[in-house]
Design a protein around this motif. Structure first.
Motif, PDB file in Angstrom:
ATOM      1  N   GLU A 156     -10.978  -2.963  17.297  1.00 61.90           N
ATOM      2  CA  GLU A 156      -9.882  -2.956  18.269  1.00 61.90           C
ATOM      3  C   GLU A 156      -8.750  -3.868  17.808  1.00 61.90           C
ATOM      4  O   GLU A 156      -7.568  -3.537  17.960  1.00 61.90           O
ATOM      5  N   ARG A 192      -4.868  -2.768  16.785  1.00 66.27           N
ATOM      6  CA  ARG A 192      -3.680  -3.349  17.413  1.00 66.27           C
ATOM      7  C   ARG A 192      -2.657  -3.827  16.387  1.00 66.27           C
ATOM      8  O   ARG A 192      -1.455  -3.829  16.674  1.00 66.27           O
ATOM      9  N   TYR A 193      -3.115  -4.236  15.230  1.00 69.61           N
ATOM     10  CA  TYR A 193      -2.206  -4.868  14.272  1.00 69.61           C
ATOM     11  C   TYR A 193      -1.905  -4.045  13.023  1.00 69.61           C
ATOM     12  O   TYR A 193      -1.008  -4.401  12.257  1.00 69.61           O
TER      13      TYR A 193
END
Length: 317
Positions: free
Chosen positions: A285, A289-290
C-alpha cells in the motif's frame, strides 16, 4: 560553522542549484515543520548530478527537472516505512521476550538463575559477565521505581526473568541470546521453525538455526534503532547480514544482504502468519501511494536501493 539561512534563503539556494521549487508557499511551510537538514541533506543524494565515480559534482547540482516535491515524497515515504517496520518489530520483540524467558526459566527454574554464570555458554566468560551485569543493573535501576520490578522484589524477594525481559531493549535481548548455551539457543530457534511449519504447513521444512536467529536479532536491532531515532531507512547499508538460508528456502535469488530486504525476509520467517500478511499488504500500500511521485528518478531505483525486487517479494506473499 555554517551561516544561518532563513527558509526563503534556503529555497533560493535550492533553486540556484537547479531544483524546481514551487512558489505556492508549501515548500516553505514544509521546511518550517520538518527542518531543512532532515529533508534536503537527508534525501538529496539520489537527485544530485554525479561524476564518473559516482560522487556528487561540486558545486552541488540537481538532476534536470528535479522537483522539491520529489524530495518531500521520498522523505515521507521513508517515514511511513519506519512507522510500519517499528510496529511489527515491537510485535516480534514481545514474542521473543516471551519465548526466551519461558525457555530459559523452564531449564533453570530457580530464582535468580539468570544471574548464575554456569547457566550460560562457557567459552566467553567476559561476555557472559557483561550480560549478567546488564541484568543486575536493570533491576537496580528500577527497584526504587513504581512498577513490576519493585513489586516482585518487595513481595517475592526476586524478579522472574519473564518480568525482567520487559525492561530490556532488543539490543539487550540480542546479546543475551548470544550468551546462552547452544542447547537453549537451538530450542528458541526451533520454536520459530515449528511455528512456521504449523501455520504455513509447507511441503519442505524451514529450519531456522541459532545463527539465523542471531542474524534476525541483529538486523531487527539495527532497524529498531533507526526507527526510534527517526533515521533514514530506505537506503541503509547493514553490511553483511547472514540471510542466505532463509532466502534460499523462499526461493529468493535476487536479494542484497546489506539492505532492508533482509528484515522483510526474517519477518516472513518469525512473525505470526497473520502479522506477516498484514505487513506485506501494508508495505505494498505504501509502494502504491508513492510509486508515481517521482519523475527525475524511477521508483524502481528506490526499490533497488532497498534491495527489493517486486517479483521476488511476491514469493513471500
Amino acid at each position: 560553522m555554517k551561516e544561518f539561512k532563513t527558509f526563503n534563503q534556503q529555497l533560493t539556494i535550492l533553486r540556484s542549484r537547479g531544483m524546481v521549487v514551487p512558489t505556492d508557499g508549501r515548500p516553505k511551510r514544509f521546511l518550517e515543520q520538518e527542518n531543512y537538514y532532515n529533508v534536503i541533506n537527508g534525501y538529496k543524494d539520489l537527485f544530485l548530478c554525479k561524476d564518473g565515480q559516482g560522487n556528487a559534482i561540486v558545486p552541488e547540482t540537481y538532476l534536470p527537472n528535479t522537483n522539491f516535491n520529489e524530495l518531500k515524497a521520498l522523505f515521507l515515504f521513508d517515514r511511513e516505512l519506519r512507522f510500519l517496520f517499528l510496529k511489527y518489530l515491537l510485535i516480534f520483540e514481545n514474542s521473543f521476550k516471551t519465548v526466551l524467558s519461558h525457555e530459559f526459566s523452564k531449564k533453570y527454574p530457580k530464582a535468580n538463575s539468570y544471574l548464575e554464570i554456569a547457566n550460560y555458554r562457557d567459552d566467553d566468560p567476559k561476555g557472559v559477565l557483561k550480560q549478567i551485569s546488564i541484568l543486575t543493573n536493570t533491576i537496580h535501576d528500577n527497584v526504587g521505581k513504581q512498577g513490576a520490578i519493585k513489586h516482585y522484589i518487595e513481595e517475592h524477594g526476586s524478579v522472574p526473568l519473564w518480568v525482567l525481559v520487559n525492561y530490556l531493549t532488543i539490543g539487550n535481548l540480542s546479546y543475551l541470546y548470544s550468551a546462552l548455551k547452544d542447547s537453549e539457543k537451538n530450542i528458541i530457534a526451533k520454536y520459530y521453525s515449528d511455528k512456521y511449519a504449523k501455520q504455513y504447513k509447507p511441503t519442505s521444512t524451514l529450519r531456522i538455526s541459532s545463527e539465523d536467529m542471531e542474524s534476525a536479532l541483529k538486523i531487527f536491532n539495527l532497524v529498531r534503532n533507526q526507527c526510534a531515532h527517526d533515521e533514514r531507512l530506505f537506503n541503509s547499508d547493514y553490511k553483511n547480514i547472514r540471510v542466505s538460508n532463509i532466502a534460499n528456502y523462499f526461493g529468493i535469488t535476487n536479494y542484497n544482504n546489506r539492505r532492508i530486504i533482509v528484515a522483510i525476509l526474517y519477518f516472513k520467517a518469525v512473525l505470526n502468519k497473520s502479522y506477516y500478511k498484514k505487513i506485506h499488504s501494508e508495505l505494498h500500500e505504501i509502494f502504491d501511494r508513492y510509486k508515481n511521485e517521482f519523475q527525475t528518478v524511477s521508483f524502481n531505483d528506490i526499490l533497488n536501493i532497498m534491495g527489493i525486487d517486486l517479483r521476488e517479494l511476491e514469493k513471500l506473499k
